[in-house]
Design an enzyme around this catalytic site. Structure first.
Site, PDB file in Angstrom:
ATOM      1  N   ASP A   1      -8.437 -54.090  44.803  1.00 40.23           N
ATOM      2  CA  ASP A   1      -7.970 -55.234  44.033  1.00 40.23           C
ATOM      3  C   ASP A   1      -8.059 -56.471  44.926  1.00 40.23           C
ATOM      4  O   ASP A   1      -7.603 -56.452  46.073  1.00 40.23           O
ATOM      5  CB  ASP A   1      -6.509 -55.007  43.612  1.00 40.23           C
ATOM      6  CG  ASP A   1      -6.256 -55.412  42.170  1.00 40.23           C
ATOM      7  OD1 ASP A   1      -6.505 -56.579  41.845  1.00 40.23           O
ATOM      8  OD2 ASP A   1      -5.819 -54.551  41.384  1.00 40.23           O
TER       9      ASP A   1
ATOM     10  N   ASP B   1      -8.399 -59.982  40.412  1.00 38.29           N
ATOM     11  CA  ASP B   1      -7.211 -60.346  39.654  1.00 38.29           C
ATOM     12  C   ASP B   1      -7.328 -61.773  39.108  1.00 38.29           C
ATOM     13  O   ASP B   1      -7.653 -62.700  39.857  1.00 38.29           O
ATOM     14  CB  ASP B   1      -6.009 -60.252  40.617  1.00 38.29           C
ATOM     15  CG  ASP B   1      -4.678 -60.262  39.913  1.00 38.29           C
ATOM     16  OD1 ASP B   1      -4.417 -59.334  39.143  1.00 38.29           O
ATOM     17  OD2 ASP B   1      -3.895 -61.206  40.152  1.00 38.29           O
TER      18      ASP B   1
ATOM     19  N   GLU C   1     -10.924 -59.729  36.194  1.00 38.83           N
ATOM     20  CA  GLU C   1      -9.893 -59.745  35.151  1.00 38.83           C
ATOM     21  C   GLU C   1      -9.866 -61.161  34.581  1.00 38.83           C
ATOM     22  O   GLU C   1      -9.546 -62.117  35.279  1.00 38.83           O
ATOM     23  CB  GLU C   1      -8.519 -59.399  35.735  1.00 38.83           C
ATOM     24  CG  GLU C   1      -7.486 -59.229  34.621  1.00 38.83           C
ATOM     25  CD  GLU C   1      -6.051 -59.450  35.074  1.00 38.83           C
ATOM     26  OE1 GLU C   1      -5.135 -58.932  34.420  1.00 38.83           O
ATOM     27  OE2 GLU C   1      -5.840 -60.156  36.073  1.00 38.83           O
TER      28      GLU C   1
ATOM     29  N   HIS D   1      -2.171 -50.943  34.313  1.00 40.53           N
ATOM     30  CA  HIS D   1      -0.789 -51.095  34.799  1.00 40.53           C
ATOM     31  C   HIS D   1      -0.047 -52.244  34.123  1.00 40.53           C
ATOM     32  O   HIS D   1       1.134 -52.437  34.382  1.00 40.53           O
ATOM     33  CB  HIS D   1      -0.811 -51.300  36.314  1.00 40.53           C
ATOM     34  CG  HIS D   1      -1.489 -52.586  36.684  1.00 40.53           C
ATOM     35  ND1 HIS D   1      -2.843 -52.795  36.471  1.00 40.53           N
ATOM     36  CD2 HIS D   1      -1.011 -53.728  37.210  1.00 40.53           C
ATOM     37  CE1 HIS D   1      -3.145 -54.023  36.858  1.00 40.53           C
ATOM     38  NE2 HIS D   1      -2.059 -54.613  37.315  1.00 40.53           N
ATOM     39  N   ASP D   2      -0.732 -53.040  33.316  1.00 37.95           N
ATOM     40  CA  ASP D   2      -0.090 -54.160  32.623  1.00 37.95           C
ATOM     41  C   ASP D   2       0.112 -53.893  31.139  1.00 37.95           C
ATOM     42  O   ASP D   2       0.670 -54.733  30.426  1.00 37.95           O
ATOM     43  CB  ASP D   2      -0.953 -55.429  32.725  1.00 37.95           C
ATOM     44  CG  ASP D   2      -1.074 -55.937  34.141  1.00 37.95           C
ATOM     45  OD1 ASP D   2      -0.124 -55.759  34.924  1.00 37.95           O
ATOM     46  OD2 ASP D   2      -2.124 -56.524  34.463  1.00 37.95           O
TER      47      ASP D   2
HETATM   48  C1  GLC Z   1      -2.858 -59.561  36.902  1.00 42.74           C
HETATM   49  C2  GLC Z   1      -2.325 -58.212  37.292  1.00 42.74           C
HETATM   50  C3  GLC Z   1      -0.846 -58.199  37.042  1.00 42.74           C
HETATM   51  C4  GLC Z   1      -0.201 -59.266  37.897  1.00 42.74           C
HETATM   52  C5  GLC Z   1      -0.865 -60.624  37.678  1.00 42.74           C
HETATM   53  C6  GLC Z   1      -0.524 -61.560  38.793  1.00 42.74           C
HETATM   54  O1  GLC Z   1      -2.722 -59.808  35.547  1.00 42.74           O
HETATM   55  O2  GLC Z   1      -3.010 -57.207  36.630  1.00 42.74           O
HETATM   56  O3  GLC Z   1      -0.271 -56.951  37.296  1.00 42.74           O
HETATM   57  O4  GLC Z   1       1.154 -59.370  37.592  1.00 42.74           O
HETATM   58  O5  GLC Z   1      -2.263 -60.551  37.664  1.00 42.74           O
HETATM   59  O6  GLC Z   1      -1.171 -61.178  39.973  1.00 42.74           O
END
Ligand code: GLC
Ligand code: CA
Length: 561
Positions: A98, A199, A256, A330-331
């Site tokens: 990540d 991320d 992402e 995980h979100d």
């Molecule tokens: C992304 C991650 C999430 C995190 C956010 C801030 O969306 O997947 O878990 O809280 O970024 O880093």
């Protein structure tokens, strides 16, 4: 379409805190992961995406990094990391890390320096602004609720944080920041890792002037995504990153990217663009079952909407860019609870969802526990939750906002991120075999029934079904590269499509609900010699595929030619 190893791969996401604890402190760790690699090998996945393992005060479970080049104490040491990486490679499993580069922790030395004085050399590593009329510099809402700005007394200015106030946003306008990030990426790639999941990477370029967002209802803070998502310089930065770092390695990258359309995705992941390999889109996970109030404004979803979204991504990217395929992470809540039936038809519906996803064109991502059909959790007490987003919501709505706690709790049960973060269920012993100590978050009480040990002992388990799907992908190029064509577009219960590569054509049929609708084969498809490739029920030999009465959540995949 060009061939590439990452197009042919299946990825498994590990959330390290909840995967496997090796030393009884209740927190998953790297040695725990290493101890379970044979399990992943048995499943057949090609790549592991590891959520952050860097040094962090854990305000957001590692997504707040205080040192990019050190392993979080709770997870182990750099030696443990090297050992894990070697053990993965020895099994032919690649490792994607990540990359959290939109923000750091407020405990990162850069930020500690930055907040000291306005003329500190690190001041410009972050986004500082004076207040406006005694309040925040603008009206942006943070992802986790409240203002996206935090006042800092030392210098009397505010810093921007799109996420929690302990996650200050880096200033990508500053070339020194970009150099630091590129160096850090090179450090990890030179260790031999195989790529990055980036991320919130489409948030790194903010619109100049950081304007107020339109606020027709006169709210205190409002969503300002149009000023920081897919911002003016994001493609310059990613092309620079590609040129300076990514192009030098044979790796996989996935960004992402909340709020992207297929047109945006062609810019991030277009084959000729020299930016990223793929992006995670959020239309099915953020729009499908949410109302105008956003994530917590939960609405029923329609299969025809899901088809429209997924098909648009399949068609618009075909031959030009590559899709990522995921149903949870995980979100997000657990997919079987969200789109299947996590009670009576848990096994059938988990297999159906897997078929639907893995038979599309793109690289599938499995989130830990999905392969055994792990479900959402319903804790009664807010004390049992750990997620900063959930606690901020509770503070906002219940403690300060006076809303009905039951209503807010129902929303948390349906959408809260801790649904995905309860410990991996390895067996039916205490704490599901995850730890010998007290787990950092409670185990889902259904672990006695739903666990890896049971799954491995049952030839009909969800686990072995995933194993078969992965094998099909590895053995049949049509599963990877075949063109996708939706059929029965308007059917409210059945999601069916074909995949075609050269003369080969596969038919995928999924009954998304507990009814028993009849599937009718469209005339243009051949029905003479169908070969059943996989199914989640027993199918009689020589079943006539022109008309099939489907069973609840039934899935079948046929090779038609
Ligand atoms: C992304 C991650 C999430 C995190 C956010 C801030 O969306 O997947 O878990 O809280 O970024 O880093
Ligand atoms: Ca541990």
């Amino acid at each position: 379409m060009k061939r590439a190893w990452w197009k042919e791969a299946v990825v498994y996401q590990i959330y390290p805190r909840s995967f496997m604890d090796s030393n009884g402190d209740g927190i998953g760790d790297l040695k725990g992961i290493t101890s379970k690699l044979d399990y992943l090998k048995q499943l057949g996945v090609d790549v592991v995406w590891l959520s952050p393992v860097y040094k962090s005060p854990n305000d957001d479970n590692g997504y707040d990094i205080s040192d990019y080049r050190t392993i979080m104490d709770e997870f182990g040491t750099m030696e443990d990391f090297d050992e894990m990486l070697e053990a993965m490679h020895a099994r032919g499993i690649k490792l994607v890390m990540d990359l959290v580069a939109n923000h750091t922790s407020d405990e990162h030395p850069w930020f500690i320096e930055s907040r000291k004085s306005k003329d500190n050399p690190y001041r410009d590593y972050y986004i500082w602004r004076p207040g406006k009329d005694g309040a925040e510099p603008n009206n942006w809402l943070s992802y986790f609720g409240g203002s996206a700005w935090q006042y800092d007394e030392t210098t009397g200015e505010y810093y921007l944080h799109l996420f929690s106030k302990r996650q200050p946003d880096l200033n990508w306008e500053n070339p020194k920041v970009r150099d630091e990030i590129y160096d850090m990426m090179t450090f990890w790639l030179d260790k031999g890792i195989d790529g990055f999941r980036m991320d919130v990477i489409n948030a790194i370029s903010k619109v100049e002037g950081l304007p107020d967002a339109p606020n027709p209802n006169g709210e205190k803070y409002v969503w300002g995504g149009q000023y920081f998502l897919n911002g003016p310089k994001v493609h310059d930065y990613l092309q620079e990153m590609h040129e300076r770092v990514l192009s030098k390695y044979d790796i996989m990258t996935v960004g992402e990217t909340g709020g992207v359309t297929t047109q945006d995705a062609l810019l991030y992941a277009g084959e000729e663009r020299r930016e990223l390999n793929m992006v995670f889109q959020f239309e099915h996970t953020e729009k499908l079952d949410s109302g105008p109030g956003g994530k917590w404004d939960i609405r029923p979803w329609k299969l025809t909407d899901l088809k429209a979204i997924m098909s648009r991504w399949q068609y618009d990217l075909h031959g030009k860019a590559w899709n990522s395929l995921y149903l949870n992470n995980h979100d997000q809540p657990r997919s079987v609870s969200r789109w299947g039936d996590d009670k009576r038809y848990r096994v059938e519906s988990a297999k159906m969802l897997a078929t639907f996803l893995h038979m599309q064109q793109g690289t599938p991502f499995i989130y830990q526990g999905e392969e055994i059909g792990m479900t959402n959790v319903q804790f009664d007490s807010i004390e049992d939750y750990r997620d900063v987003e959930i606690h901020n919501l509770w503070q906002d709505r219940v403690v300060r906002g006076g809303q009905d706690p039951d209503v807010v709790m129902r929303a948390i049960h349906a959408k809260g991120r801790d649904n995905a973060r309860t410990p991996m269920q390895w067996d039916d012993s205490e704490n599901a075999g995850f730890t010998t100590g007290t787990p950092w978050i409670k185990v889902n009480p259904n672990y006695k029934e739903i666990n890896v040990k049971n799954a491995l002992a049952d030839p009909q388990s969800i686990f072995y079904y995933y194993q078969s799907l992965i094998r099909l992908r590895h053995e049949h190029p049509v599963v990877v590269y075949g063109r996708y064509d939706l059929i029965l577009e308007d059917h409210p219960e059945i999601y069916a499509f074909t995949r075609t590569l050269g003369d080969e054509c596969w038919l995928v049929i999924n009954n998304f609900f507990s009814g028993t609708p009849v599937f009718e084969l469209p005339d243009h498809l051949p029905s003479e010699a169908p070969q059943l490739m996989i199914s989640n029920y027993e199918v009689p030999e020589n079943d006539d595929i022109r008309r099939i009465q489907l069973r609840p959540y039934e899935s079948r995949v046929y090779r038609l030619s």
